[in-house]
Scaffold this motif. Sequence first.
Motif, PDB file in Angstrom:
ATOM      1  N   HIS A 285      -7.232 -14.191  -8.512  1.00  0.00           N
ATOM      2  CA  HIS A 285      -6.238 -13.434  -7.757  1.00  0.00           C
ATOM      3  C   HIS A 285      -6.708 -13.303  -6.312  1.00  0.00           C
ATOM      4  CE1 HIS A 285      -4.147 -12.278 -11.454  1.00  0.00           C
ATOM      5  NE2 HIS A 285      -5.321 -11.927 -11.942  1.00  0.00           N
ATOM      6  N   LEU A 286      -5.738 -13.357  -5.409  1.00  0.00           N
ATOM      7  CA  LEU A 286      -5.985 -13.073  -3.997  1.00  0.00           C
ATOM      8  C   LEU A 286      -4.868 -12.152  -3.520  1.00  0.00           C
ATOM      9  CD1 LEU A 286      -7.448 -13.479  -1.276  1.00  0.00           C
ATOM     10  CD2 LEU A 286      -5.935 -15.451  -0.874  1.00  0.00           C
TER      11      LEU A 286
ATOM     12  N   LEU B  41      -5.727  -7.899   5.591  1.00  0.00           N
ATOM     13  CA  LEU B  41      -6.921  -7.734   4.755  1.00  0.00           C
ATOM     14  C   LEU B  41      -6.730  -8.560   3.493  1.00  0.00           C
ATOM     15  CD1 LEU B  41      -9.625  -6.255   4.155  1.00  0.00           C
ATOM     16  CD2 LEU B  41      -8.259  -4.501   2.990  1.00  0.00           C
ATOM     17  N   LEU B  42      -7.722  -9.394   3.152  1.00  0.00           N
ATOM     18  CA  LEU B  42      -7.667 -10.259   1.986  1.00  0.00           C
ATOM     19  C   LEU B  42      -8.683  -9.761   0.957  1.00  0.00           C
ATOM     20  CD1 LEU B  42      -6.491 -12.015   4.376  1.00  0.00           C
ATOM     21  CD2 LEU B  42      -7.282 -14.016   3.101  1.00  0.00           C
ATOM     22  N   ILE B  43      -8.218  -9.584  -0.285  1.00  0.00           N
ATOM     23  CA  ILE B  43      -9.066  -9.115  -1.374  1.00  0.00           C
ATOM     24  C   ILE B  43      -8.944 -10.109  -2.525  1.00  0.00           C
ATOM     25  CG2 ILE B  43      -9.504  -7.258  -3.011  1.00  0.00           C
ATOM     26  CD1 ILE B  43      -8.190  -5.343  -1.043  1.00  0.00           C
ATOM     27  N   ARG B  44     -10.056 -10.659  -2.953  1.00  0.00           N
ATOM     28  CA  ARG B  44     -10.023 -11.623  -4.050  1.00  0.00           C
ATOM     29  C   ARG B  44     -10.768 -11.057  -5.256  1.00  0.00           C
ATOM     30  NH1 ARG B  44     -14.330 -16.286  -1.967  1.00  0.00           N
ATOM     31  NH2 ARG B  44     -16.217 -15.266  -2.777  1.00  0.00           N
ATOM     32  N   SER B  45     -10.401 -11.544  -6.432  1.00  0.00           N
ATOM     33  CA  SER B  45     -11.027 -11.063  -7.671  1.00  0.00           C
ATOM     34  C   SER B  45     -10.761 -12.078  -8.764  1.00  0.00           C
ATOM     35  CB  SER B  45     -10.470  -9.689  -8.071  1.00  0.00           C
ATOM     36  OG  SER B  45      -9.077  -9.767  -8.286  1.00  0.00           O
ATOM     37  N   GLY B  46     -11.533 -11.974  -9.865  1.00  0.00           N
ATOM     38  CA  GLY B  46     -11.293 -12.778 -11.054  1.00  0.00           C
ATOM     39  C   GLY B  46     -11.980 -14.125 -11.036  1.00  0.00           C
ATOM     40  N   ARG B  47     -12.766 -14.386 -12.065  1.00  0.00           N
ATOM     41  CA  ARG B  47     -13.438 -15.689 -12.190  1.00  0.00           C
ATOM     42  C   ARG B  47     -12.557 -16.667 -12.959  1.00  0.00           C
ATOM     43  NH1 ARG B  47     -18.925 -17.167 -12.074  1.00  0.00           N
ATOM     44  NH2 ARG B  47     -19.032 -19.454 -12.087  1.00  0.00           N
TER      45      ARG B  47
ATOM     46  N   PRO C 174      10.725 -10.580   6.148  1.00  0.00           N
ATOM     47  CA  PRO C 174       9.259 -10.594   6.005  1.00  0.00           C
ATOM     48  C   PRO C 174       8.619  -9.255   6.340  1.00  0.00           C
ATOM     49  CG  PRO C 174      10.025 -12.587   7.081  1.00  0.00           C
ATOM     50  CD  PRO C 174      11.216 -11.688   6.970  1.00  0.00           C
ATOM     51  N   GLY C 175       9.186  -8.491   7.271  1.00  0.00           N
ATOM     52  CA  GLY C 175       8.621  -7.205   7.627  1.00  0.00           C
ATOM     53  C   GLY C 175       8.705  -6.184   6.519  1.00  0.00           C
ATOM     54  N   ARG C 176       9.522  -6.432   5.477  1.00  0.00           N
ATOM     55  CA  ARG C 176       9.644  -5.496   4.365  1.00  0.00           C
ATOM     56  C   ARG C 176       8.646  -5.783   3.254  1.00  0.00           C
ATOM     57  NH1 ARG C 176      12.483  -1.694   6.941  1.00  0.00           N
ATOM     58  NH2 ARG C 176      14.552  -2.391   7.589  1.00  0.00           N
ATOM     59  N   ILE C 177       7.950  -6.898   3.321  1.00  0.00           N
ATOM     60  CA  ILE C 177       6.960  -7.230   2.298  1.00  0.00           C
ATOM     61  C   ILE C 177       5.686  -6.452   2.595  1.00  0.00           C
ATOM     62  CG2 ILE C 177       5.552  -9.081   1.341  1.00  0.00           C
ATOM     63  CD1 ILE C 177       7.854 -10.987   1.839  1.00  0.00           C
ATOM     64  N   GLN C 178       5.281  -5.596   1.654  1.00  0.00           N
ATOM     65  CA  GLN C 178       4.169  -4.689   1.867  1.00  0.00           C
ATOM     66  C   GLN C 178       2.825  -5.267   1.419  1.00  0.00           C
ATOM     67  OE1 GLN C 178       5.212  -1.523   3.318  1.00  0.00           O
ATOM     68  NE2 GLN C 178       6.920  -2.939   3.498  1.00  0.00           N
ATOM     69  N   ALA C 179       2.850  -6.083   0.387  1.00  0.00           N
ATOM     70  CA  ALA C 179       1.615  -6.681  -0.123  1.00  0.00           C
ATOM     71  C   ALA C 179       1.988  -7.953  -0.877  1.00  0.00           C
ATOM     72  CB  ALA C 179       0.863  -5.715  -1.038  1.00  0.00           C
ATOM     73  N   LEU C 180       1.024  -8.836  -0.996  1.00  0.00           N
ATOM     74  CA  LEU C 180       1.261 -10.148  -1.610  1.00  0.00           C
ATOM     75  C   LEU C 180       0.066 -10.500  -2.475  1.00  0.00           C
ATOM     76  CD1 LEU C 180       2.627 -13.319   0.101  1.00  0.00           C
ATOM     77  CD2 LEU C 180       0.329 -13.398  -0.865  1.00  0.00           C
ATOM     78  N   ARG C 181       0.334 -11.169  -3.617  1.00  0.00           N
ATOM     79  CA  ARG C 181      -0.751 -11.585  -4.511  1.00  0.00           C
ATOM     80  C   ARG C 181      -0.531 -13.025  -4.955  1.00  0.00           C
ATOM     81  NH1 ARG C 181      -1.147  -8.318  -9.827  1.00  0.00           N
ATOM     82  NH2 ARG C 181       0.645  -9.619 -10.349  1.00  0.00           N
TER      83      ARG C 181
END
Length: 535
Positions: free
Chosen positions: A419-420, A409-415, A285-292
Amino acid sequence: MAPGAVPEAAPGAGPGTPDAGWLRVHPASPFVRGWVALAAIAFFFFRDTFERMLRGGPLIDEQLAGRAPWLVLGGGVVLVLTVLGYVLSWYFTRYQVAGGYVRLNTGFLFKQQRQARLDRVQAIDLVQPLLARIFGLAELKFEVADAGESAVRLSYLRMDEARRLRAAILASAAGLVPDPARGGEVPPEAPEHAVLTVPPRRLIGSLVLSEQSVFLVLGGAVSVALSALTENRSFYLFLIPALLGIAAGYWNSINRGYNFTAAISPDGIRLRYGLLDTQAQTLPPGRIQALRISQPPLWRALGWYRIQVNVAGYGAAGIDGEGTSRTTLLPVGTFPDVLTMLSLVLPDPGTPDPVATFRAGISGLAGPAAAPGIPAPDDGGFVTTPRRARLLAPLGWRRNGFTATDTALLIRSGRWWRHLALVPHQRTQSMALEQGPLARRFRVADLVLHTTAGPVTPRLVQAGLDEGRALLDAQAARARTARKRQTSEQWLAQVRTLAAGPGSPAFPAPPAEPARPDATTPPEEPDRQENRHHG
């Protein structure tokens, strides 16, 4: 030394021992890798004979009888040279796991040595193509930070040897020291607890409701309409390449996603999948840099989602091709499945109500805010695009937004295509605040977070200018603080609590020992910030 003996082997060393000497791969390895060449030789020399056999004619006609000796001689020479090349390739291919490195020597005329430090190995994949499964062989693929391709590929070892070697390296990287009282015996493969599986019917259903299916239906409708209006049947021919491409895409998705299983073990998240070609991954898990987390429009009625990740070491290979399956943490799953996988990647969500926060990130829609820059009370704390910029994104301005917990940090987009993106604070490598001419007119800006290459590109679009600048400074401070808190260099610290068993809570308390930092980002490295203004 007897022919075929292994040189420089330490006493008692074996393929599963981290201090073993130089060893050879399985003798059948070059034939498993190069079976296409043998098939091409057979096709070239026996194509005519096979066609006559299908037509019921004689296997050798008069014209062929005179050339048969020369064809047999030529085919024999080519076959002998090919087999000799395979034998030499096997003889001069050796590997070694010693001194903290895994090394691979290859080549007869042009020699090559590849090596990878064991403490920098990001992941180890166990791959079994169909022919390798028939012979009981497997390939080990070692990934290191930003390699872009596998640093070392051991093709092929016996399945039990591959598992022992993989278990020994993972145990060493996890900080497990062999017991001297037991003669330094290699520890067995770490136990695992299955957390979820993807049923085949759900996988097939997700493909039927995918974007490719929509394009296929639209293309067919347009072809039928044009054929009816112009009375020209040739429009159907344009569908043939599309049908072949989509069919190939469907087959690849089924072959790679079939029997998908996720499990947790002390050495990381274990993923197994594949119909004909099977693959077993171990993702610390420590190698996962970002998730969508993504949700196409047609999946919304069934409540299905997809999770993709950026993994240090996979590089650009995780964007398309074979790497797509390797960077897929969940091909299709329900909201509880999403929460389960999030609990493995982010054991401490950093918020008292993670379910509500993640639900707002995936499907939330901002209502009226009390004041600019202040999140709506029922939107999980997300700060969205200000109302003054709604002309730039008339459908998505209430969706585009961000929120920060204590750990990510959580970033969401798209109607429509929701995507999150989720980035742990300690994985933030650098940031850039970008603003074009229209964005300046509406006083908004985009904030881009830079991580390792992969399918996830964390980007906050059309944030208020003041909010974006405040987030840039705040996220830089959070990233520095999070990296300073991390002192462990062992994978086991990240998953110690999660490996307790199936009874572990969905979001357990953070482990007593923090997770290791990213190998590509030193703990004391300052954040690099950029402000880009595109004129």
